[in-house]
Design a protein around this motif. Structure first.
Motif, short mmCIF file in Angstrom:
data_model
loop_
_atom_site.label_atom_id
_atom_site.label_comp_id
_atom_site.label_asym_id
_atom_site.label_seq_id
_atom_site.Cartn_x
_atom_site.Cartn_y
_atom_site.Cartn_z
N CYS A 57 0.85 -1.20 0.00
CA CYS A 57 0.00 0.00 0.00
C CYS A 57 0.88 1.24 0.00
CB CYS A 57 -0.97 -0.01 1.17
SG CYS A 57 -0.23 -0.14 2.79
N VAL A 75 -12.91 -7.51 -1.02
CA VAL A 75 -11.92 -6.85 -0.17
C VAL A 75 -11.35 -7.88 0.80
CG1 VAL A 75 -11.54 -5.05 1.56
CG2 VAL A 75 -13.11 -4.64 -0.34
N LYS A 78 -7.46 -3.86 4.57
CA LYS A 78 -7.50 -2.40 4.46
C LYS A 78 -6.35 -1.83 5.28
CE LYS A 78 -10.67 1.37 5.66
NZ LYS A 78 -12.01 1.70 6.18
N TYR A 88 -6.89 -0.58 -0.11
CA TYR A 88 -7.59 -1.85 0.06
C TYR A 88 -6.78 -2.97 -0.60
CZ TYR A 88 -11.67 0.66 1.72
OH TYR A 88 -12.53 1.44 2.45
N TRP A 94 -2.85 -4.24 -4.00
CA TRP A 94 -3.45 -3.10 -3.30
C TRP A 94 -3.95 -2.05 -4.29
CZ3 TRP A 94 -3.86 -2.82 2.01
CH2 TRP A 94 -3.13 -3.75 2.75
N GLU A 97 -8.14 4.00 -2.22
CA GLU A 97 -9.57 4.24 -2.02
C GLU A 97 -10.17 5.16 -3.09
OE1 GLU A 97 -12.31 5.28 1.80
OE2 GLU A 97 -10.60 6.60 1.46
N VAL A 102 -16.77 1.11 -2.21
CA VAL A 102 -16.81 -0.09 -1.38
C VAL A 102 -18.24 -0.28 -0.87
CG1 VAL A 102 -15.86 -1.21 0.67
CG2 VAL A 102 -14.40 0.23 -0.74
#
Length: 120
Positions: A57, A75, A78, A88, A94, A97, A102
């Motif tokens: 991420c 998913v 997070k 996510y 990854w 957002e 979502v």
């Protein structure tokens, strides 16, 4: 009394015919996604035309693959990076957002995906 019985007998076929359920009204449950309504599973829809899966991420991370607008993804995790951006985790890597929507179940995600792709 006889008139009431005749009246009720005349109404009986109407009542029976109105209660008959037609085949096109039958609800068919789709079992192809057993986790579609699981309360602890979230689903995401890609909203950008193209998005790149990252290995970790963060924007500086290596690209692992790509996905497209309308793709529905389960998913897995997070996280928040050092810039306070939410990421996510999916099966392929990854995604940030800002390129996703979502949803709490797969059916909501499917509905949004259909609208994004013009499949109403």
């Amino acid at each position: 009394m006889k008139k009431i019985i005749v009246f009720l007998l005349c109404l009986l076929p109407i009542f029976l015919l109105s209660c008959h359920k037609k085949d096109e009204e039958t609800i068919i449950f789709d079992n192809s996604q057993p986790l579609a309504l699981a309360p602890d599973v979230s689903w995401a829809v890609v909203t950008d035309p193209y998005a790149a899966y990252k290995e970790n991420c963060g924007w500086q991370s290596t690209v692992k693959g790509h996905c497209r607008k309308g793709d529905i993804l389960q998913v897995i995790g997070k996280s928040v990076d050092s810039n306070n951006e939410v990421w996510y985790l999916f099966e392929n890597g990854w995604l940030p957002e800002n390129c996703l929507g979502v949803y709490s179940n797969r059916y909501k995600a499917q509905s949004v995906s259909d609208k994004l792709l013009g499949n109403n």
